[in-house]
Design an enzyme around this catalytic site. Structure first.
Site, short mmCIF file in Angstrom:
data_model
loop_
_atom_site.label_atom_id
_atom_site.label_comp_id
_atom_site.label_asym_id
_atom_site.label_seq_id
_atom_site.Cartn_x
_atom_site.Cartn_y
_atom_site.Cartn_z
N GLY A 172 -9.62 43.86 53.42
CA GLY A 172 -8.21 44.23 53.31
C GLY A 172 -8.05 45.73 53.18
O GLY A 172 -8.95 46.50 53.54
N ASN A 173 -6.91 46.14 52.67
CA ASN A 173 -6.68 47.57 52.45
C ASN A 173 -5.79 47.74 51.22
O ASN A 173 -5.41 46.76 50.57
CB ASN A 173 -6.06 48.23 53.68
CG ASN A 173 -4.78 47.56 54.13
OD1 ASN A 173 -3.82 47.49 53.38
ND2 ASN A 173 -4.78 47.03 55.36
N TYR A 174 -5.44 49.00 50.90
CA TYR A 174 -4.75 49.30 49.65
C TYR A 174 -3.22 49.23 49.75
O TYR A 174 -2.53 49.62 48.82
CB TYR A 174 -5.14 50.70 49.17
CG TYR A 174 -6.60 50.84 48.83
CD1 TYR A 174 -7.16 50.17 47.76
CD2 TYR A 174 -7.44 51.67 49.59
CE1 TYR A 174 -8.50 50.30 47.44
CE2 TYR A 174 -8.78 51.82 49.29
CZ TYR A 174 -9.30 51.13 48.21
OH TYR A 174 -10.62 51.27 47.89
#
Length: 402
Positions: free
Chosen positions: A207-209
């Protein structure tokens, strides 16, 4: 402004004398004005003057008398179409920013469901003080609209920034706000927001932030302008507030792709704000991958479907399609290439190199770029304010019919 219900909050500043003219202007525009004053505000202008001009009794105390009657800050907050605090002293701004509900005005502010406008008024050094600026910035992150003070002669005899904006300019801000509220009435908007999670196994993901805050702010901004909004949201812990927003929760890029493709044909405006994972594991393990007897784990990644590019292929005349570009290098060139490659009408560029912007922050800074390469910079501000400015830009400059 006709028939709009305005709470006018007045605090203890010498600029309170302007409240008489401000009240008169609002009423002349057709607004219904309820004045709420702090105890200190009554030292600068009398409630009788404001009650006469507003044609309503001024509210200042929690209790109306000794018979058990009281003024309901909750009812006021639900009644209003907007709340305006003018003048707003450093003390009141500090209380608003920190939830110190020790008077009727701040308690009403904390109960208010409507948009809030704040017109600071104080001496130049008080306005410039880091504590005041921090409190004002915090109000912006709450979605409050700050009406910047002017530079001029102050009550102290000094000259600088801190003079409350003139009543005619304040009324103009409110009038423009209400005028723009129905600009998208009857239109359908599609917004994507947040990250996507690509499963490695039942307990791990790529995923990412992304927090989803920017996309949710855009959804709220479109709904506030009258649009029916479909919000396709990745896995984020944010609630929507406007009943005109229909939320579809997804987890993976494939789920977001399918939802976006399904709803795009019936859409007038689409803004791809989600930070979709570019890659996913070729195969997700059905069982948790154990670390025992492993020194390394190699993942075979494959590309996810490109949502914006697909919608760019599907786009018909009269539809508007916009996207976001988060870059770390060659920012403008990369954004322009993305805009052309995906057949977007405009793109909002933000950079991880900008302090206080992008993932995890309540603030952002963007540069909007259109098909002709024209650029419009939006300075660092709350994501709520950034969303409003993006919608304003879209309505004023995009030639596609919306």
């Amino acid at each position: 402004m006709t028939d709009k219900k305005i709470i006018l909050g007045i605090t203890g500043s010498i600029a309170a004398y302007k409240a008489a003219f401000l009240t008169r202007l609002l009423v002349s525009k057709g607004a219904e004005v309820q004045v709420v004053m702090t105890p200190a505000g009554k030292e600068f202008i009398t409630p009788l003057t404001l009650a006469t001009l507003s044609r309503k009794p001024v509210v200042s105390e929690f209790f109306s008398g000794r018979d058990g009657s009281w003024n309901s800050h909750v009812a006021l907050g639900l009644w209003a179409d907007a709340m305006l605090i003018a003048p707003a002293t450093a003390s009141t701004i500090g209380k608003m920013a920190n939830g110190i509900a020790d008077n009727m005005l701040v308690t009403t502010y904390l109960s208010c469901k409507a948009p809030v406008f704040v017109a600071p008024a104080m001496d130049l050094d008080m306005f410039a003080h880091p504590a005041t600026q921090q409190n004002i910035d915090r109000l912006r992150t709450f979605g409050n609209h700050i009406i910047e003070p002017a530079t001029g002669e102050l009550a102290s005899g000094l000259e600088g920034k801190g003079r409350m904006a003139e009543p005619i300019d304040i009324v103009s801000v409110l009038n423009n706000f209400f005028t723009s509220r129905g600009a998208l009435r009857g239109k359908k908007a599609l917004i994507t927001a947040g990250p996507t999670y690509e499963k490695i196994d039942p307990v791990r993901f790529i995923g990412n932030y992304s927090s989803g805050k920017m996309g949710f702010a855009l959804a709220e901004a479109c709904a506030a302008r009258g649009a029916d909004v479909t919000l396709i949201a990745g896995p984020v812990a944010i609630e929507t507030h406007n009943s005109a927003i229909r939320r579809i929760n997804v987890e993976s890029a494939d789920e977001m792709y399918n939802a976006a493709v399904e709803h795009f044909a019936d859409t007038d405006i689409a803004v791809m704000c989600a930070a979709v994972a570019d890659f996913k594991p070729a195969e997700a393990s059905a069982m948790k991958i154990k670390r025992e007897n492993r020194e390394e784990l190699t993942l075979n990644l494959v590309s996810n479907k490109d949502i914006a590019a697909k919608l760019g292929q599907m786009k018909k005349p009269g539809q508007l399609l916009a996207g976001f570009a988060l870059e770390t290098e060659h920012d403008t060139e990369s954004a322009i290439a993305k805009l052309k490659r995906k057949n977007l009408d405009f793109i909002a560029l933000n950079s991880l190199n900008d302090k206080g912007a992008c993932f995890g922050f309540d603030t952002n800074r963007v540069t909007v770029i259109d098909k002709a390469g024209e650029q419009y910079d939006i300075a660092l501000n709350s994501k709520t304010k950034i969303a409003d400015e993006i919608i304003d830009y879209m309505l004023k400059t995009i030639t596609v019919k919306v």
